[in-house]
Scaffold this active site. Sequence first.
Site, mmCIF file in Angstrom:
data_model
loop_
_atom_site.group_PDB
_atom_site.id
_atom_site.type_symbol
_atom_site.label_atom_id
_atom_site.label_comp_id
_atom_site.label_asym_id
_atom_site.label_seq_id
_atom_site.Cartn_x
_atom_site.Cartn_y
_atom_site.Cartn_z
ATOM 1 N N CYS A 293 0.827 -1.186 0.061
ATOM 2 C CA CYS A 293 -0.088 -0.172 -0.104
ATOM 3 C C CYS A 293 0.840 1.393 -0.075
ATOM 4 O O CYS A 293 1.957 1.235 0.684
ATOM 5 C CB CYS A 293 -0.854 0.219 1.250
ATOM 6 N N ARG B 39 5.432 0.154 -5.748
ATOM 7 C CA ARG B 39 5.622 -0.517 -4.811
ATOM 8 C C ARG B 39 4.376 -1.791 -4.856
ATOM 9 O O ARG B 39 4.770 -2.733 -4.195
ATOM 10 C CB ARG B 39 4.964 0.213 -3.522
ATOM 11 N N TRP C 50 -2.775 -2.447 -1.664
ATOM 12 C CA TRP C 50 -2.263 -4.121 -1.969
ATOM 13 C C TRP C 50 -3.183 -5.023 -1.045
ATOM 14 O O TRP C 50 -2.952 -4.907 0.097
ATOM 15 C CB TRP C 50 -0.673 -4.016 -1.806
ATOM 16 N N ASN D 129 -1.770 1.822 5.495
ATOM 17 C CA ASN D 129 -0.794 0.984 5.011
ATOM 18 C C ASN D 129 -0.569 0.103 6.264
ATOM 19 O O ASN D 129 -0.161 0.757 7.384
ATOM 20 C CB ASN D 129 0.464 1.702 4.571
ATOM 21 N N GLY D 130 -0.735 -1.128 6.315
ATOM 22 C CA GLY D 130 -0.379 -2.041 7.344
ATOM 23 C C GLY D 130 -1.286 -3.116 7.674
ATOM 24 O O GLY D 130 -2.501 -3.095 6.922
ATOM 25 N N GLU E 2 19.341 -16.546 -7.232
ATOM 26 C CA GLU E 2 18.902 -14.944 -7.456
ATOM 27 C C GLU E 2 18.438 -14.987 -8.990
ATOM 28 O O GLU E 2 17.333 -14.283 -9.563
ATOM 29 C CB GLU E 2 19.852 -13.996 -7.095
ATOM 30 N N LYS F 286 14.615 -13.951 -10.057
ATOM 31 C CA LYS F 286 14.245 -12.901 -11.167
ATOM 32 C C LYS F 286 13.471 -13.548 -12.160
ATOM 33 O O LYS F 286 12.527 -12.715 -12.501
ATOM 34 C CB LYS F 286 15.632 -12.487 -11.700
ATOM 35 N N GLU G 257 9.768 -14.270 -10.788
ATOM 36 C CA GLU G 257 9.183 -12.720 -10.336
ATOM 37 C C GLU G 257 8.537 -12.015 -11.498
ATOM 38 O O GLU G 257 7.364 -11.636 -11.557
ATOM 39 C CB GLU G 257 10.100 -11.941 -9.945
ATOM 40 N N HIS H 107 20.478 -35.728 -6.707
ATOM 41 C CA HIS H 107 19.702 -36.046 -5.466
ATOM 42 C C HIS H 107 18.179 -35.648 -5.802
ATOM 43 O O HIS H 107 17.526 -35.502 -4.780
ATOM 44 C CB HIS H 107 20.397 -35.388 -4.316
ATOM 45 N N LYS I 227 7.160 -4.113 -3.975
ATOM 46 C CA LYS I 227 8.467 -3.518 -3.835
ATOM 47 C C LYS I 227 8.954 -3.500 -2.315
ATOM 48 O O LYS I 227 10.018 -4.004 -1.989
ATOM 49 C CB LYS I 227 8.510 -2.144 -4.308
#
Length: 612
Positions: free
Chosen positions: A2, A27, A75, A100-101, A485, A489, A492, A508, A607
């Site tokens: 948010c 964000r 969000w 926000n929260g 990483e 990427k 995402e 394995h 974000k």
Amino acid sequence: MCGIVGAAAQRNVTGILLEGLKRLEYRGYDSAGLALLDETGQLQRRRAQGKVAEVENKLAQQPTKGQLGIAHTRWATHGQPSEQNAHPHVSAPGVAVVHNGIIENYLELKAQLQSAGYAFTSETDTEVVAHLVHQVSQQQANLTQAVHQVLTQLEGAYALAVIDQAHPDQLICARQGSPLVIGVGIGEYFCASDPLALLQVTDRFIYLEEGDFACLTSESCQIYSAQGEPVERPIVQWEHGQQVAEKGVFKHFMLKEIYEQPEVLAATLEGRLGAEQVLPQILGSQATQLLPQVQQIQLVACGTSYHAGMVARYWIEKLAGVPCAIEVASEYRYREVVVMPNTLFVTLSQSGETADTLAALRFAKTAGYLASLAICNVPGSSLVRESDLSLLTHAGPEIGVASTKAFTTQLVALLLLTLALRQIQQPAQPDAVEQELVAALRSLPRLAQETLALDGQIEQLAQAFAEKHHALFLGRGSHYPIALEGALKLKEISYIHAEAYPAGELKHGPLALVDKDMPVIAVAPKDDLVDKLKSNLQEVRARGGELYVFADPLTSMTPEEGMQVIHLPAVHEVLAPIIYTLPLQLLAYHVAVIKGTDVDQPRNLAKSVTVE
Ligand code: G6P
């Protein structure tokens, strides 16, 4: 996550609020809205599911303007993305709130408000705040005091902004656990989740402390501590310039940020290297006494920052000889931990506001650590302010949700920390290893530039991935986290399922997945493990897997049937994880562009994750 924008001015703020919301789009969000007091003093609200542009459309159909307003990108946490759940939430006749929260005790508060006759129109936790402000205002005529009383009833994390048409010149804002800054204009004040939202109107900011709340008018800004005492907080000048929030010639922020790496790696090194060694004071004067006491390191982070910490574990143990552990913050914060004496607690974060990382730090401060150090990209962030020591990365604001330049600059900062620790553990001078690494660090920006020049080849390679549903990334040693990483990427931003393994683990389990439909990407720098990696790659080829290898020319790996090879510039093996990250970022970027996904704001992601 948010985003909040608020404004108290002597001019129409509709455009400022909308521009602020657009600047917060990075964000991540799924709906947006604004509320303001119009020229007749009535509360007006426009909300929409989807993008900020939808709110603009509504404003075009039903124009309104005013000098006091709040706005929000949501969000979804409580209740699906919809116009009904979009903020601002209101309580009749004229209270509006953005948040926000998460209000953890909202069900209890909701029940109490419902029995007092309040009707709810959304599924959100936020709506309770609007009704509570209205309820308390019946007895408390001072809006700031009314909001303060409400804050004392809230459990959880929040940043809030409140307006009430009964107080047409006041904007009340508060923070507890979620970030909020005040923007200081001339004859106007603003608040926002981060400074980027307000750069079009000011470059002077006040970072609220935990528990602070404030009353803003166009002419004044009075801040109070959690206890309700008036307090002064410093005004901080924004140093990064305006252009950072613009894409410039680039199609996406992510590509711009990938291309900025030579420059920001250099910026992160600037002033920290002597002729032959890392300058001992990089962590500040307080660290001079602290560092010699360090016997262990505990690293904690989330997401991409966690991967940077994983690389650092290899460096710190190899080069500084200090035992080092790394854990994701969301796990660490809820675990019974054994803290060894003289352990330095290190958090890594681009934003410095990630809820789990902050909670881990707050827990660590009670757990008997020697001290806390934040490696962070945002100077005034909560993490930096609450840590004993900080080492700033100078990546500049990062807008693309998928972190790129923040990661490689974190790696640089971690290598500097490693060498600072090494100086203490191995005080003999001169230290040939350190001299060699300092020289290598100086060449890093140039090597990054040369690596980016491979972009065209990587773009071609990306064609092969667009139709795939899965991909496997392999690396060994300090390049296993780089494989992780690379996989992160790709998933995402292109939504291709990607996994990463240390190549030695292939047999394995993951080898069972390998066939012609599973592209396998490997990072193969010239290091002690490269021959072992080659054997692992043969196992893939023998099963018909398509290999894509980023390799050092000295590995003598060359393209052949079923194996494409792109040679990277020769790089010192310790620094190779930094350089080998770049082609994986570019690969993910180009695959996402081919697939037509929203590169800078991938679905469902945020974000800055300021809620748990
Ligand atoms: C979110 C972002 C990631 C980031 C992670 C940790 O998930 O989408 O890109 O790596 O948060 O963020 P931090 O700001 O603490 O590094």
